[in-house]
Design a protein around this motif. Structure first.
Motif, PDB file in Angstrom:
ATOM      1  N   PRO A   1       0.822  -1.215   0.000  1.00 21.92           N
ATOM      2  CA  PRO A   1       0.000   0.000   0.000  1.00 21.92           C
ATOM      3  C   PRO A   1       0.852   1.259   0.000  1.00 21.92           C
ATOM      4  CG  PRO A   1       0.120  -0.909   2.216  1.00 21.92           C
ATOM      5  CD  PRO A   1       0.824  -1.891   1.314  1.00 21.92           C
ATOM      6  N   GLY A   2       0.300   2.321  -0.544  1.00 24.45           N
ATOM      7  CA  GLY A   2       0.950   3.619  -0.516  1.00 24.45           C
ATOM      8  C   GLY A   2      -0.076   4.675  -0.164  1.00 24.45           C
ATOM      9  N   ILE A   3       0.245   5.925  -0.441  1.00 26.20           N
ATOM     10  CA  ILE A   3      -0.689   7.021  -0.196  1.00 26.20           C
ATOM     11  C   ILE A   3      -1.612   7.137  -1.402  1.00 26.20           C
ATOM     12  CG2 ILE A   3      -0.918   9.492   0.211  1.00 26.20           C
ATOM     13  CD1 ILE A   3       1.892   9.454   1.400  1.00 26.20           C
ATOM     14  N   PRO A   4      -2.914   7.036  -1.226  1.00 30.82           N
ATOM     15  CA  PRO A   4      -3.845   7.147  -2.366  1.00 30.82           C
ATOM     16  C   PRO A   4      -3.632   8.457  -3.120  1.00 30.82           C
ATOM     17  CG  PRO A   4      -4.999   6.400  -0.395  1.00 30.82           C
ATOM     18  CD  PRO A   4      -3.628   6.799   0.049  1.00 30.82           C
ATOM     19  N   GLY A   5      -3.543   8.357  -4.432  1.00 28.78           N
ATOM     20  CA  GLY A   5      -3.384   9.550  -5.252  1.00 28.78           C
ATOM     21  C   GLY A   5      -1.949   9.997  -5.431  1.00 28.78           C
ATOM     22  N   VAL A   6      -1.005   9.341  -4.762  1.00 22.68           N
ATOM     23  CA  VAL A   6       0.417   9.684  -4.896  1.00 22.68           C
ATOM     24  C   VAL A   6       1.099   8.621  -5.765  1.00 22.68           C
ATOM     25  CG1 VAL A   6       2.626   9.940  -3.700  1.00 22.68           C
ATOM     26  CG2 VAL A   6       0.548  10.917  -2.717  1.00 22.68           C
ATOM     27  N   GLY A   7       1.588   9.049  -6.922  1.00 21.01           N
ATOM     28  CA  GLY A   7       2.298   8.149  -7.811  1.00 21.01           C
ATOM     29  C   GLY A   7       3.794   8.320  -7.683  1.00 21.01           C
TER      30      GLY A   7
END
Length: 325
Positions: free
Chosen positions: A223-229
């Motif tokens: 998982p990462g930060i939603p909206g951060v590519g």
């Protein structure tokens, strides 16, 4: 379903010369950047998976088992050995995801991957057996991944003053590239020294684990930060250097001269725990125990090589090619 057996030499001829120009061109590109006699560290699994997924006409061994992935891997190994003539080389494999240390940290790690069928597991073992007959070091760990095995070897070799050629199609391994090292998806992409990694991914090699922790890694179900590519993550790291520094200075994110800075600040604030978890998964562990530390090639076992070649349906001429490689 069964087709006439394809000889390795025929496959080598077709695929080797199709890619030889690319490999030679990229090798020429390396001449001014590669140190003499580096240690070659190969992330083997991807070069087995690629021919497996091609789904070409099925070739069977003498026992009726599919061997397309084996033959594809052997093409890769033959090209590498013949073209590059490495003096030291080692191959790392993955053997058990379920007992991985990362799985213990995050049970959903790589949960999006379908378990390898038995027919593919058998082909992986044949690949490892073939390397053994050639006297080439190969290793795997029940608790650590191939990335970690390569990371451990890279650390050991640097301690001995050696530079490394890290052969992989996985961008995660680019984090291991030190000053004199190169990351290369062999025959597919341009070889990348540290500056090349920075140009390709927007961050320096040591920052790649932080970049993946912020953006997430879909391939590994991290998982990462939603909206951060990856691009936005690179911008954050260009300013804050690391995840640890970023999370200690969150209010400064909103002051960045970038579109949506305030929203980005709020996202990082909200997902701090996710980022910290992900960062435990994206870094490569460089102290794997119980793996070979001497990477010099040993003499070939010609008796076992002959037997394995017969199992794969190779001719005597092909056996001689492998015996001489």
């Amino acid at each position: 379903m069964t087709t006439p057996k394809y000889s390795v030499i025929k496959s080598l001829t077709v695929h080797f010369y199709a890619s030889l120009f690319i490999v030679q061109k990229l090798s020429h590109h390396l001449k001014n950047t590669m140190p003499q006699h580096p240690v070659w560290l190969v992330d083997a699994s991807i070069y087995v998976f690629r021919p497996w997924f091609i789904r070409q006409p099925i070739t069977l061994d003498r026992e009726g088992n599919p061997i397309n992935a084996v033959l594809g891997f052997l093409r890769f190994v033959y090209n590498l050995l013949q073209t590059e003539q490495p003096q030291q080389i080692a191959f790392a494999f993955d053997i058990s995801l379920q007992t991985s240390t990362r799985k213990a940290i995050y049970p959903d790690y790589k949960a999006n991957r379908t378990p390898a069928p038995d027919s593919l597991k058998k082909q992986f073992q044949l690949c490892r057996d073939f390397l053994d007959t050639l006297g080439i070091v190969q290793a795997a760990s029940p608790h650590f991944e191939a990335d970690d095995v390569i990371g451990t070897w890279a650390k050991q070799q640097r301690d001995n003053g050696q530079a490394c050629m890290i052969i992989s199609g996985d961008k995660d391994l680019a984090q291991l590239v030190a000053e004199r090292d190169i990351w290369w998806d062999y025959g597919k992409r341009t070889p990348l020294p540290p500056g090349g990694v920075k140009k390709e991914f927007g961050v320096w090699p040591a920052q790649i684990p932080d970049q993946l922790a912020l953006a997430g890694d879909e391939a590994d179900n991290i998982p990462g930060i939603p909206g951060v590519g990856m691009s936005t993550a690179a911008k954050l790291l260009q300013k804050f250097s690391s995840v640890e520094i970023l999370l200690s200075r969150i209010p400064e994110i909103g002051l960045m001269k970038t579109r949506g800075a305030k929203r980005l600040q709020a996202l990082v604030e909200e997902h701090q725990a996710t980022v910290r978890l992900a960062r435990q998964l994206t870094g490569i562990y460089c102290d794997v125990p119980d793996i070979p530390t001497v990477l010099q090639r040993k003499p070939k076992d010609l008796v076992k090589l002959q037997s394995l070649c017969e199992q794969l349906g190779l001719t005597e001429q092909q056996v001689k090619l492998w015996a001489a490689v």
